[in-house]
Design an enzyme around this catalytic site. Structure first.
Site, PDB file in Angstrom:
ATOM      1  N   HIS A 212      -0.712   5.963   1.828  1.00 19.62           N
ATOM      2  CA  HIS A 212      -1.180   7.173   2.496  1.00 19.62           C
ATOM      3  C   HIS A 212      -0.556   8.390   1.854  1.00 19.62           C
ATOM      4  O   HIS A 212       0.585   8.330   1.402  1.00 19.62           O
ATOM      5  CB  HIS A 212      -0.827   7.137   3.995  1.00 19.62           C
ATOM      6  CG  HIS A 212      -1.688   8.034   4.802  1.00 19.62           C
ATOM      7  ND1 HIS A 212      -1.389   9.358   4.992  1.00 19.62           N
ATOM      8  CD2 HIS A 212      -2.876   7.801   5.414  1.00 19.62           C
ATOM      9  CE1 HIS A 212      -2.362   9.902   5.709  1.00 19.62           C
ATOM     10  NE2 HIS A 212      -3.275   8.983   5.969  1.00 19.62           N
TER      11      HIS A 212
ATOM     12  N   ASP B 178      -6.984   1.703   8.122  1.00 20.90           N
ATOM     13  CA  ASP B 178      -8.125   0.863   7.737  1.00 20.90           C
ATOM     14  C   ASP B 178      -7.770  -0.612   7.617  1.00 20.90           C
ATOM     15  O   ASP B 178      -8.649  -1.457   7.583  1.00 20.90           O
ATOM     16  CB  ASP B 178      -8.703   1.356   6.407  1.00 20.90           C
ATOM     17  CG  ASP B 178      -9.203   2.776   6.545  1.00 20.90           C
ATOM     18  OD1 ASP B 178     -10.014   3.014   7.447  1.00 20.90           O
ATOM     19  OD2 ASP B 178      -8.770   3.647   5.766  1.00 20.90           O
TER      20      ASP B 178
HETATM   21  C1  LIG Z   1      -4.509   6.549   0.329  1.00 22.22           C
HETATM   22  C2  LIG Z   1      -4.247   6.864  -1.117  1.00 22.22           C
HETATM   23  C3  LIG Z   1      -5.519   7.363  -1.768  1.00 22.22           C
HETATM   24  C4  LIG Z   1      -3.155   7.945  -1.181  1.00 22.22           C
HETATM   25  O1  LIG Z   1      -3.083   8.353  -2.495  1.00 22.22           O
HETATM   26  P1  LIG Z   1      -1.935   9.271  -3.081  1.00 22.22           P
HETATM   27  O2  LIG Z   1      -1.227  10.025  -2.030  1.00 22.22           O
HETATM   28  O3  LIG Z   1      -2.568  10.063  -4.177  1.00 22.22           O
HETATM   29  O4  LIG Z   1      -0.894   8.235  -3.635  1.00 22.22           O
HETATM   30  P2  LIG Z   1      -0.904   7.564  -5.049  1.00 22.22           P
HETATM   31  O5  LIG Z   1      -2.221   6.892  -5.313  1.00 22.22           O
HETATM   32  O6  LIG Z   1      -0.426   8.564  -6.064  1.00 22.22           O
HETATM   33  O7  LIG Z   1       0.186   6.443  -4.814  1.00 22.22           O
HETATM   34  C5  LIG Z   1       1.599   6.630  -4.953  1.00 22.22           C
HETATM   35  C6  LIG Z   1       2.173   5.367  -5.572  1.00 22.22           C
HETATM   36  O8  LIG Z   1       1.999   4.270  -4.669  1.00 22.22           O
HETATM   37  C7  LIG Z   1       1.159   3.277  -5.221  1.00 22.22           C
HETATM   38  N1  LIG Z   1       0.127   2.906  -4.233  1.00 22.22           N
HETATM   39  C8  LIG Z   1      -0.449   3.725  -3.339  1.00 22.22           C
HETATM   40  N2  LIG Z   1      -1.340   3.050  -2.606  1.00 22.22           N
HETATM   41  C9  LIG Z   1      -1.315   1.795  -3.058  1.00 22.22           C
HETATM   42  C10 LIG Z   1      -2.038   0.644  -2.707  1.00 22.22           C
HETATM   43  N3  LIG Z   1      -2.972   0.684  -1.752  1.00 22.22           N
HETATM   44  N4  LIG Z   1      -1.783  -0.502  -3.363  1.00 22.22           N
HETATM   45  C11 LIG Z   1      -0.855  -0.530  -4.326  1.00 22.22           C
HETATM   46  N5  LIG Z   1      -0.144   0.532  -4.719  1.00 22.22           N
HETATM   47  C12 LIG Z   1      -0.366   1.682  -4.086  1.00 22.22           C
HETATM   48  C13 LIG Z   1       0.423   3.957  -6.379  1.00 22.22           C
HETATM   49  O9  LIG Z   1       0.071   3.033  -7.373  1.00 22.22           O
HETATM   50  C14 LIG Z   1       1.446   4.955  -6.842  1.00 22.22           C
HETATM   51  O10 LIG Z   1       2.361   4.298  -7.680  1.00 22.22           O
HETATM   52  P3  LIG Z   1       2.954   5.051  -8.994  1.00 22.22           P
HETATM   53  O11 LIG Z   1       3.776   6.172  -8.425  1.00 22.22           O
HETATM   54  O12 LIG Z   1       3.723   3.985  -9.681  1.00 22.22           O
HETATM   55  O13 LIG Z   1       1.777   5.542  -9.750  1.00 22.22           O
HETATM   56  C15 LIG Z   1      -3.731   5.590  -1.856  1.00 22.22           C
HETATM   57  O14 LIG Z   1      -2.589   5.089  -1.203  1.00 22.22           O
HETATM   58  C16 LIG Z   1      -4.791   4.530  -1.957  1.00 22.22           C
HETATM   59  O15 LIG Z   1      -5.615   4.558  -2.888  1.00 22.22           O
HETATM   60  N6  LIG Z   1      -4.852   3.553  -0.997  1.00 22.22           N
HETATM   61  C17 LIG Z   1      -5.885   2.564  -0.978  1.00 22.22           C
HETATM   62  C18 LIG Z   1      -7.129   3.115  -0.295  1.00 22.22           C
HETATM   63  C19 LIG Z   1      -6.967   3.283   1.187  1.00 22.22           C
HETATM   64  O16 LIG Z   1      -6.514   2.392   1.883  1.00 22.22           O
HETATM   65  N7  LIG Z   1      -7.372   4.455   1.683  1.00 22.22           N
HETATM   66  C20 LIG Z   1      -7.348   4.764   3.094  1.00 22.22           C
HETATM   67  C21 LIG Z   1      -6.343   5.812   3.406  1.00 22.22           C
HETATM   68  S1  LIG Z   1      -6.206   6.059   5.150  1.00 22.22           S
END
Ligand SMILES: CC(C)(COP(=O)(O)OP(=O)(O)OC[C@H]1O[C@@H](n2cnc3c(N)ncnc32)[C@H](O)[C@@H]1OP(=O)(O)O)[C@@H](O)C(=O)NCCC(=O)NCCS
Length: 377
Positions: A257, A313
């Site tokens: 998140h 989710d």
């Molecule tokens: C929700 C989300 C988009 C937030 O994105 P964000 O704030 O931009 O965070 P990031 O994608 O930069 O993630 C930060 C770190 O955690 C890791 N990470 C975040 N979510 C992850 C996941 N679901 N699975 C594995 N690793 C994850 C990323 O790879 C990143 O690692 P890094 O720093 O080595 O690159 C992201 O966590 C995600 O894509 N989750 C899956 C989709 C989801 O469940 N969305 C619903 C949200 S309510």
């Protein structure tokens, strides 16, 4: 420096909800989400989001009546859904239908507070009607009209199946609607406020919001979580699946998140609903698979020093699936709930509006001159 993804940027002041990422707390208008999910129905939460206060009994009855009156969807909009090509995603159908509703709404172009209040009620009720109608129409079945004696959760179930909703199912959908109703400056709410901020209309703002919710990094994640659980199939395969997916550099859907640095408070509440359903329904493997994924992710993320926890989710997916809701309809249920929050934000935005227009830092080529087309390599 640009803040990638606008992380950490405060885009507005709001009295609607607070997402406390450090403490893992979510508050709607001063009330903890745990308290609301247990002691208030979704319509009471709508009243809180739109008018700032939980309703009295009389106010709740009045809101229920207005939601029922507003729930009808004009036949030409249903016809538009009926004519959508096979395979149209239900969120695409909803986005198109909500946009089309404007043409039949007497308040469509009025962005004053009274008209927006009326549209918030209508759009929330119509989104429930549309979600059920989209599901029925794509299966060649006639839509079912809402019943005056049911709330939005009960009507959603009734309009999907044509049968009276079971009390447990209705209670679970009602709680899920409350848990999804509002969440600070999430991506779709931001989209709605950006659209409203140009002094465009409520239906345009909701169309922007639905299109934004649809993506799998936002509301679309619940469908992807269920696809993952189905691909895993049995609990014994969950651990290897997680390691392999992470090894390929993939994200595990339903985790992570932007704001929460600890467990999303909605996740354990939805897990409780999943457990309740499991006790009633017996032996579906989804909860066990989910628990294994949660354990393995906790181990991996702790080793890597990352704060990645289950989000809203992760458990809503198995709740909806166990209730027999088709997986590509999950995000529409999210939209039914969030319509309350989105419309509240549009109304708040317009109370003290300023065009939302951030800047960008140019990183393209420097000054160039146009070379006549015949001389270009
Ligand atoms: C929700 C989300 C988009 C937030 O994105 P964000 O704030 O931009 O965070 P990031 O994608 O930069 O993630 C930060 C770190 O955690 C890791 N990470 C975040 N979510 C992850 C996941 N679901 N699975 C594995 N690793 C994850 C990323 O790879 C990143 O690692 P890094 O720093 O080595 O690159 C992201 O966590 C995600 O894509 N989750 C899956 C989709 C989801 O469940 N969305 C619903 C949200 S309510």
């Amino acid at each position: 420096m640009a803040s990638k993804g606008l992380e950490g940027v405060i885009a507005a002041e709001t009295a609607i909800s607070e997402v406390n990422g450090e403490r893992g707390r979510l508050i709607y208008g001063g009330y903890l989400i745990e308290d609301l999910a247990e002691h208030a129905c979704f319509e009471e939460v709508c009243h809180l989001l739109w008018y700032g206060e939980l309703p009295t009994e009389a106010q709740l009855q009045s809101l229920r009546a207005r939601l029922f009156e507003g729930a009808a969807v004009p036949e030409p909009v249903l016809e538009l859904v009926r004519r959508s090509p096979r395979g149209t995603h239900p969120m695409a159908s909803l986005r198109t239908a909500v946009s089309a509703l404007a043409a039949y709404d007497p308040d469509a172009e009025d962005i004053g507070q009274a008209a927006n209040d009326r549209k918030a009620v209508r759009l929330t009720a119509q989104t429930v009607t549309l979600t059920a109608a989209i599901e029925r129409l794509r299966n060649g079945r006639a839509p079912i009209a809402p019943r005056a004696d049911l709330g939005l959760a009960g009507n959603l179930l009734h309009m999907l199946s044509g049968e009276a909703p079971e009390p447990l199912q209705e209670r679970i959908i009602d709680a899920a609607l409350t848990l999804h109703a509002e969440h600070g400056m999430n991506a779709s709410t931001f989209a709605a406020r950006v659209t409203a901020g140009t002094l465009s209309d409520m239906h345009s703002a909701m169309t922007s919001a639905i299109g934004t919710l649809k993506g799998q990094l936002h509301g679309g994640a619940n469908e992807q979580v269920m696809r993952m659980l189905l691909a895993i199939g049995t609990p014994d395969r969950a651990e290897a699946y997680v390691h392999e997916a992470l090894g390929r550099g993939e994200k595990i859907m339903g985790f992570g998140h932007r704001v929460y640095r600890t467990l999303d408070p909605r996740a354990p509440l939805l897990k409780k609903l999943a457990e309740q359903l499991n006790r009633e329904r017996g032996d579906a493997p989804w909860l066990q698979i989910s628990e294994t994924i949660q354990r393995v992710m906790a181990e991996v993320m702790e080793r890597k020093g990352k704060q990645v926890y289950p989000n809203v989710d992760f458990f809503s997916a198995s709740v909806y699936y166990t209730l027999g809701i088709p997986l590509d309809l999950f995000t529409n249920l999210f939209a039914c709930a969030r319509m309350a929050g989105w419309t509240a934000h549009v109304i708040e935005q317009l109370q003290d509006n300023r065009l939302i227009r951030p800047g960008s830092r140019y990183v393209g080529p420097g000054d160039r001159k146009v070379v006549p087309i015949a001389q270009r390599a």
